[in-house]
Design an enzyme around this catalytic site. Structure first.
Site, PDB file in Angstrom:
ATOM      1  N   LYS A   1      11.726  26.608  22.728  1.00 14.39           N
ATOM      2  CA  LYS A   1      10.775  26.591  21.923  1.00 14.39           C
ATOM      3  C   LYS A   1      10.350  28.050  21.651  1.00 14.39           C
ATOM      4  CE  LYS A   1      10.889  22.143  22.895  1.00 14.39           C
ATOM      5  NZ  LYS A   1      10.292  21.434  23.907  1.00 14.39           N
TER       6      LYS A   1
ATOM      7  N   ASP B   1       3.201  24.485  32.790  1.00  8.71           N
ATOM      8  CA  ASP B   1       4.352  24.593  31.985  1.00  8.71           C
ATOM      9  C   ASP B   1       3.890  25.385  30.932  1.00  8.71           C
ATOM     10  OD1 ASP B   1       5.650  24.127  29.512  1.00  8.71           O
ATOM     11  OD2 ASP B   1       6.158  21.855  29.964  1.00  8.71           O
TER      12      ASP B   1
ATOM     13  N   TYR C   1       4.281  16.680  27.873  1.00  4.16           N
ATOM     14  CA  TYR C   1       5.409  16.422  27.232  1.00  4.16           C
ATOM     15  C   TYR C   1       5.931  15.103  27.424  1.00  4.16           C
ATOM     16  CZ  TYR C   1      10.225  17.047  25.807  1.00  4.16           C
ATOM     17  OH  TYR C   1      11.584  17.007  25.235  1.00  4.16           O
TER      18      TYR C   1
ATOM     19  N   ARG D   1      28.280  29.557  38.215  1.00  2.66           N
ATOM     20  CA  ARG D   1      27.249  28.507  38.561  1.00  2.66           C
ATOM     21  C   ARG D   1      26.147  29.053  39.344  1.00  2.66           C
ATOM     22  NH1 ARG D   1      27.754  25.189  42.300  1.00  2.66           N
ATOM     23  NH2 ARG D   1      30.024  24.338  41.728  1.00  2.66           N
TER      24      ARG D   1
HETATM   25  C1  PLP Z   1      10.389  20.621  24.818  1.00  2.87           C
HETATM   26  C2  PLP Z   1       9.360  20.661  26.080  1.00  2.87           C
HETATM   27  C3  PLP Z   1       9.683  20.522  27.196  1.00  2.87           C
HETATM   28  C4  PLP Z   1      10.976  20.203  27.724  1.00  2.87           C
HETATM   29  O1  PLP Z   1      12.354  21.240  27.421  1.00  2.87           O
HETATM   30  P1  PLP Z   1      13.756  20.733  26.919  1.00  2.87           P
HETATM   31  O2  PLP Z   1      14.136  22.122  26.737  1.00  2.87           O
HETATM   32  O3  PLP Z   1      13.615  19.993  25.599  1.00  2.87           O
HETATM   33  O4  PLP Z   1      14.573  20.139  28.205  1.00  2.87           O
HETATM   34  C5  PLP Z   1       8.954  20.613  28.336  1.00  2.87           C
HETATM   35  N1  PLP Z   1       7.626  20.864  28.051  1.00  2.87           N
HETATM   36  C6  PLP Z   1       7.037  21.055  26.941  1.00  2.87           C
HETATM   37  C7  PLP Z   1       5.781  21.388  26.598  1.00  2.87           C
HETATM   38  C8  PLP Z   1       8.052  20.898  25.871  1.00  2.87           C
HETATM   39  O5  PLP Z   1       7.610  21.192  24.745  1.00  2.87           O
END
Ligand code: PLP
Length: 385
Positions: free
Chosen positions: A195, A170, A98, A46
């Protein structure tokens, strides 16, 4: 080195014990010590794991950052960043984020006294007006999800710097192939690795990249203290996915531009949101800020002959064959979805209406298939809906 080279090599060296070119997946949860406290840098997985460290070094290199951290999900990374805040602190967040980011701020952190204002940053001066003495973090996505607005990171970073407030970007939609927010003045970059970075729709993961040593220490402490770490196997999968990141993002961006232009001229389509189109509200900012315009498109389908937009959208999404009607994005396969019913169902209806996430809005994640097959698939789905 250029990103294309870093994507293949950063953080990775042939394994000294065997010469293995691919990084070993070290599944061990614990590490033998020569004596109490005498170890090779690893004690318990961890707090640190060799496969995870390799991934973290790779992601840091891609974002041009001093430090990288990886997480069990994008929201695991978000949770960790938000835990640097205290009750009474205020967050200014982009208005089109998101759905899960909206949900964690409103439903998980607000009850503990962290309030958030959601602001449309397409005019950067709106950020200045939203900042209060309590503002301790500014959060944004660009391009935004799902309406693909583009926010000027450098202009916004100038404001956050003047107020000494950390700016979190992000970068999931753009990826470091398209923009590197730290170079534009952001303090923290976060990713849903699920993604584009992994890119094959088979891992859920998250990441953070940053330069500030003290903030890194804090986040590293929280990563271990809160525990949202990725498995070594998932870290290996993401490292493997990243090796083709530049190739995938280039192809997806090229196809997305062609499809966006085609959709804009299509009689069944009322509006197309894509930063690469001259009709996009922030096309000039996009041209300056983004190396490519990305693989995400959203568009508004016109109502059917009976005037029912939702029914037509449902029919259209049921009729696609090459595209999969699914949430998520950034994989090699093309996906299509209905934000109001799917990814953004957790955003309250009034806010969805304000953002233009209505019955006709459809979001497309363009994959790496041949663009002609993607266009033909959309065409037959329009024709049958
Ligand atoms: C999917 C997504 C998230 C969240 O991520 P997870 O891996 O699903 O927890 C945050 N920001 C954006 C822009 C996303 O597309």
């Amino acid at each position: 080195m250029k990103l294309d080279t870093l994507a293949v090599h950063a953080g990775q060296h042939p394994d000294p014990t065997s010469g293995a070119v691919m990084p070993p997946i070290v599944l061990s949860s614990t590490f033998a010590q020569d004596g109490p406290g005498v170890h090779k840098g690893y004690e318990y997985s961890r707090s640190g794991n060799p496969t995870r460290n390799t991934l973290e070094a790779c992601i840091a290199a891609l974002e041009g950052a001093a430090h990288g951290l990886s997480f069990s999900s994008g929201l695991g990374a978000t949770t960790t960043i938000l835990h640097t805040l205290r009750p009474g602190d205020h967050v200014v967040c982009g208005d089109d984020v998101y759905g899960g980011t909206f949900r964690i701020l409103k439903r998980c952190f607000e009850p503990f006294g962290v309030k958030t204002s959601f602001v449309d940053f397409s005019d950067p001066s709106r950020l200045e007006k939203a900042i209060t003495a309590e503002t301790k973090m500014v959060w944004l996505e660009t391009p935004t999800n799902p309406t693909l607005k583009v926010f000027d990171i450098a202009a916004l970073a100038k404001i956050t710097k003047a107020h000494k407030i950390p700016l979190v970007v992000d970068n999931t939609f753009a990826t470091p192939v398209i923009q590197r927010p730290l170079e534009l003045g952001a303090d923290i970059v976060m990713h849903s690795v699920t993604k584009y970075l992994n890119g094959h729709s088979d891992v859920v993961g998250g990441a953070i990249a940053l330069n500030d040593d003290a903030l890194h220490e804090k986040l590293r402490f929280l990563q271990n203290a809160l525990g949202p770490i990725p498995s070594p196997f998932d870290c290996f999968m993401v490292l493997r996915g990243i090796k083709t990141l530049h190739l995938r993002v280039e192809r997806a961006s090229r196809s997305a531009l062609a499809l966006a232009q085609w959709l804009e001229a299509h009689p069944a389509v009322a509006k197309v949101h894509y930063p690469g189109l001259a009709s996009h509200g922030q096309h000039e900012v996009a041209k300056r800020q983004m190396a490519l315009f990305g693989g995400m498109i959203s568009f508004v389908i016109k109502p059917g002959a009976d005037g029912d937009t939702l029914a037509r959208a449902r029919k259209f999404l049921s009729n696609v064959q090459v595209f999969a009607c699914a949430e998520s994005l950034g994989g090699v396969e093309s996906l299509i979805e209905h934000p109001a019913l799917m990814t953004h169902a957790s955003v309250p209806a009034e806010q969805r209406a304000e953002l233009g996430i209505d019955d006709g809005l459809i979001r497309v994640s363009v994959g790496v298939e041949h663009v002609d097959d993607l266009r033909d698939d959309l065409e037959q789905a329009f024709a049958r809906s």
